[in-house]
Motif scaffolding. Structure first.
Motif, mmCIF file in Angstrom:
data_model
loop_
_atom_site.group_PDB
_atom_site.id
_atom_site.type_symbol
_atom_site.label_atom_id
_atom_site.label_comp_id
_atom_site.label_asym_id
_atom_site.label_seq_id
_atom_site.Cartn_x
_atom_site.Cartn_y
_atom_site.Cartn_z
ATOM 1 N N PRO A 261 0.843 -1.202 0.000
ATOM 2 C CA PRO A 261 0.000 0.000 0.000
ATOM 3 C C PRO A 261 0.876 1.249 0.000
ATOM 4 C CG PRO A 261 -0.752 -1.566 1.638
ATOM 5 C CD PRO A 261 0.523 -2.114 1.081
ATOM 6 N N GLY A 262 0.418 2.235 -0.758
ATOM 7 C CA GLY A 262 1.128 3.515 -0.727
ATOM 8 C C GLY A 262 2.166 3.651 -1.820
ATOM 9 N N LEU A 263 2.599 2.560 -2.428
ATOM 10 C CA LEU A 263 3.593 2.670 -3.491
ATOM 11 C C LEU A 263 2.899 2.959 -4.811
ATOM 12 C CD1 LEU A 263 6.075 -0.274 -2.857
ATOM 13 C CD2 LEU A 263 6.427 2.132 -2.398
ATOM 14 N N ASP A 264 3.634 3.594 -5.735
ATOM 15 C CA ASP A 264 3.063 3.832 -7.059
ATOM 16 C C ASP A 264 2.931 2.481 -7.746
ATOM 17 O OD1 ASP A 264 2.232 4.701 -9.451
ATOM 18 O OD2 ASP A 264 4.150 5.518 -10.107
ATOM 19 N N ALA A 265 1.705 2.108 -8.090
ATOM 20 C CA ALA A 265 1.457 0.725 -8.501
ATOM 21 C C ALA A 265 1.734 0.433 -9.966
ATOM 22 C CB ALA A 265 0.014 0.385 -8.191
ATOM 23 N N SER A 266 1.773 1.453 -10.845
ATOM 24 C CA SER A 266 1.894 1.075 -12.252
ATOM 25 C C SER A 266 3.342 1.174 -12.720
ATOM 26 C CB SER A 266 1.006 1.951 -13.123
ATOM 27 O OG SER A 266 1.288 3.296 -12.874
ATOM 28 N N PRO A 267 3.923 0.020 -13.128
ATOM 29 C CA PRO A 267 5.301 0.045 -13.603
ATOM 30 C C PRO A 267 5.380 0.883 -14.878
ATOM 31 C CG PRO A 267 4.403 -2.189 -13.605
ATOM 32 C CD PRO A 267 3.299 -1.264 -13.249
ATOM 33 N N PRO A 268 6.513 1.581 -15.123
ATOM 34 C CA PRO A 268 6.599 2.428 -16.310
ATOM 35 C C PRO A 268 6.567 1.585 -17.592
ATOM 36 C CG PRO A 268 8.722 2.263 -15.217
ATOM 37 C CD PRO A 268 7.729 1.592 -14.326
ATOM 38 N N ALA A 269 6.052 2.184 -18.674
ATOM 39 C CA ALA A 269 5.993 1.470 -19.955
ATOM 40 C C ALA A 269 7.384 1.420 -20.565
ATOM 41 C CB ALA A 269 5.049 2.189 -20.899
ATOM 42 N N SER A 270 7.717 0.319 -21.205
ATOM 43 C CA SER A 270 8.987 0.231 -21.905
ATOM 44 C C SER A 270 8.751 -0.477 -23.235
ATOM 45 C CB SER A 270 10.016 -0.522 -21.059
ATOM 46 O OG SER A 270 9.493 -1.781 -20.693
ATOM 47 N N THR A 271 9.805 -0.584 -24.042
ATOM 48 C CA THR A 271 9.674 -1.163 -25.382
ATOM 49 C C THR A 271 10.665 -2.291 -25.541
ATOM 50 O OG1 THR A 271 8.951 0.938 -26.263
ATOM 51 C CG2 THR A 271 9.822 -0.597 -27.850
ATOM 52 N N HIS A 272 10.228 -3.346 -26.216
ATOM 53 C CA HIS A 272 11.125 -4.475 -26.477
ATOM 54 C C HIS A 272 10.990 -4.850 -27.951
ATOM 55 C CE1 HIS A 272 13.471 -8.038 -25.626
ATOM 56 N NE2 HIS A 272 12.620 -8.712 -26.370
ATOM 57 N N GLU A 273 12.100 -5.215 -28.586
ATOM 58 C CA GLU A 273 12.036 -5.578 -30.003
ATOM 59 C C GLU A 273 12.410 -7.032 -30.210
ATOM 60 O OE1 GLU A 273 14.370 -2.690 -32.087
ATOM 61 O OE2 GLU A 273 12.693 -1.284 -32.170
ATOM 62 N N LEU A 274 11.710 -7.692 -31.141
ATOM 63 C CA LEU A 274 11.998 -9.086 -31.501
ATOM 64 C C LEU A 274 12.187 -9.138 -33.010
ATOM 65 C CD1 LEU A 274 8.997 -10.988 -29.880
ATOM 66 C CD2 LEU A 274 11.326 -11.222 -29.142
ATOM 67 N N THR A 275 12.974 -10.100 -33.493
ATOM 68 C CA THR A 275 12.989 -10.334 -34.940
ATOM 69 C C THR A 275 12.453 -11.727 -35.190
ATOM 70 O OG1 THR A 275 15.298 -10.951 -34.693
ATOM 71 C CG2 THR A 275 14.868 -8.771 -35.599
ATOM 72 N N ILE A 276 11.583 -11.825 -36.170
ATOM 73 C CA ILE A 276 10.921 -13.098 -36.488
ATOM 74 C C ILE A 276 11.184 -13.423 -37.954
ATOM 75 C CG2 ILE A 276 8.660 -14.260 -36.622
ATOM 76 C CD1 ILE A 276 9.316 -13.541 -33.763
ATOM 77 N N PRO A 277 11.530 -14.664 -38.273
ATOM 78 C CA PRO A 277 11.720 -15.025 -39.687
ATOM 79 C C PRO A 277 10.438 -14.756 -40.485
ATOM 80 C CG PRO A 277 12.473 -16.786 -38.234
ATOM 81 C CD PRO A 277 11.782 -15.792 -37.371
ATOM 82 N N ASN A 278 10.610 -14.221 -41.711
ATOM 83 C CA ASN A 278 9.470 -13.891 -42.591
ATOM 84 C C ASN A 278 8.469 -15.028 -42.741
ATOM 85 O OD1 ASN A 278 9.932 -11.308 -43.232
ATOM 86 N ND2 ASN A 278 11.052 -11.704 -45.118
ATOM 87 N N ASP A 279 9.006 -16.256 -42.891
ATOM 88 C CA ASP A 279 8.092 -17.366 -43.188
ATOM 89 C C ASP A 279 7.281 -17.798 -41.973
ATOM 90 O OD1 ASP A 279 10.403 -18.207 -42.017
ATOM 91 O OD2 ASP A 279 10.595 -20.078 -43.134
ATOM 92 N N LEU A 280 7.562 -17.203 -40.805
ATOM 93 C CA LEU A 280 6.773 -17.556 -39.609
ATOM 94 C C LEU A 280 5.858 -16.416 -39.163
ATOM 95 C CD1 LEU A 280 9.363 -19.473 -37.409
ATOM 96 C CD2 LEU A 280 7.478 -20.429 -38.706
ATOM 97 N N ILE A 281 5.951 -15.258 -39.844
ATOM 98 C CA ILE A 281 5.184 -14.095 -39.377
ATOM 99 C C ILE A 281 3.674 -14.337 -39.525
ATOM 100 C CG2 ILE A 281 5.080 -12.683 -41.524
ATOM 101 C CD1 ILE A 281 6.204 -11.250 -38.189
#
Length: 347
Positions: A261-281
């Motif tokens: 209780p009392g703490l700021d509850a929402s973690p900050p937004a961040s970004t993550h990148e992945l690469t996926i082979p074309n034939d599996l997209i």
């Protein structure tokens, strides 16, 4: 000629019109113990359904013969005007704001509504005196656009009649993916294999499928820690080619300590990148985007898939959200890929 038929109620066509409303507007339409909406249904003869959920936005669907729809619209427009009048009696504002309604229209019908070089929408504005605006972008995860109408209740009713004529003359083309408002997003925190949602300052156990997903994700070991390139999954043979699954690897699901209780509850937004082979997209996107939309909804993350670049055999996926959202999105993407790859390997 068609319009005179529509407005006289002689054209007995059943239509469905969808409206997008804020919670406060929906409350006004429902009324105390549902009395207002009950009265609207009885007096107009139209079916009026309101989407469920604790969403900031709700969809109000009005179905019936055209004359019943116009009656229902008139009642809604006059109710909103009454709300504006009541709210002004307590304020110092002197000019009365117009009544505003937002229709949700399949994008494939918006061209006919705008007309060549904007001719149709201009004609509707001039003949009804209402302001009409068609949104440039589609509503999230759908093939629908918002059409905003504002003006006096009478102008709005005339405007809706003309829009109905256009919609009857040019039905939607292809399949429509309807817009579904997202629930008010409360962050989900994982701790000790249990998911919690934040209510006020407290973490409440979250009985949803997210917990099960999280437990599943924790069993998918070993994960590739950051900075290592060891394949997270065994090397898979796909269509005779060996493929290391580094591209498919997941970062470890982030475990948050239980929020106090009392703490700021929402973690900050961040970004993550992945690469996926074309034939599996394709297996991640699914038919008409069904799979990627599912992953977006279940994880609560924003997911963007870059367009294919010439000469590259991979596609970039960008995931944005809280660490918990990102982890869940990665897990769901990975689960799709693993089932696809092992399925292909078995062929």
């Amino acid at each position: 000629e068609m319009e005179s038929k529509v407005s006289e109620g002689g054209l007995n066509v059943t239509l469905t019109i969808r409206l997008l409303m804020h919670g406060k507007e929906v409350g006004s339409i429902i009324g105390k113990k549902g009395e207002t909406v009950k009265k609207m249904r009885e007096e107009s003869g139209a079916r009026i359904n309101i989407s469920e959920g604790n969403c900031p936005e709700r969809i109000v669907t009005i179905t019936g013969p055209t004359d019943a729809i116009f009656k229902a619209f008139a009642m809604i427009a006059y109710k909103f005007e009454e709300d504006i009048t009541n709210s002004m009696s307590n304020s110092t504002a002197t000019s009365k704001p117009p009544v505003t309604l937002r229709l949700v229209v399949p994008a494939s019908q918006c061209g006919s509504l705008i007309g060549k070089g904007g001719s149709k929408i201009k004609e509707i504005r001039e003949s009804t005196g209402a302001q009409v605006q068609v949104a440039g972008d589609m509503l999230p995860n759908s093939t629908e656009r918002a059409v905003t109408i504002s003006g006096t209740p009478d102008a709005i009713i005339q405007c809706v009649k003309q829009i109905c004529v256009v919609m009857l003359e040019s039905p939607p083309k292809g399949a429509t993916i309807p817009y579904r408002p997202k629930p008010a997003s409360t962050p989900v925190i994982f701790a000790g294999g249990q998911a919690y949602t934040i209510q006020g300052q407290y973490a409440i156990p979250h009985p949803d499928q997210l917990t099960k997903l999280h437990q599943l994700a924790m069993q998918q070991t070993p994960f590739t820690p950051l900075g290592q390139t060891t394949p997270a999954f065994p090397v898979l043979t796909v269509a005779g080619k060996q493929r290391s699954s580094t591209a498919l690897s997941l970062q470890a699901i982030t475990i948050f300590p239980c929020i106090c209780p009392g703490l700021d509850a929402s973690p900050p937004a961040s970004t993550h990148e992945l690469t996926i082979p074309n034939d599996l997209i394709g297996c991640i996107i699914g038919r008409q985007g069904t799979k990627i939309n599912e992953i977006r909804q279940m994880s609560g993350a924003q997911i963007k898939i870059a367009n294919a670049t010439e000469g590259s055999s991979e596609r970039q996926i960008t995931i944005t959200g809280t660490p918990a959202n990102i982890s869940l999105a990665q897990y769901l993407i990975n689960a799709r890929l693993t089932s696809e790859v092992t399925g292909m390997g078995a062929l």
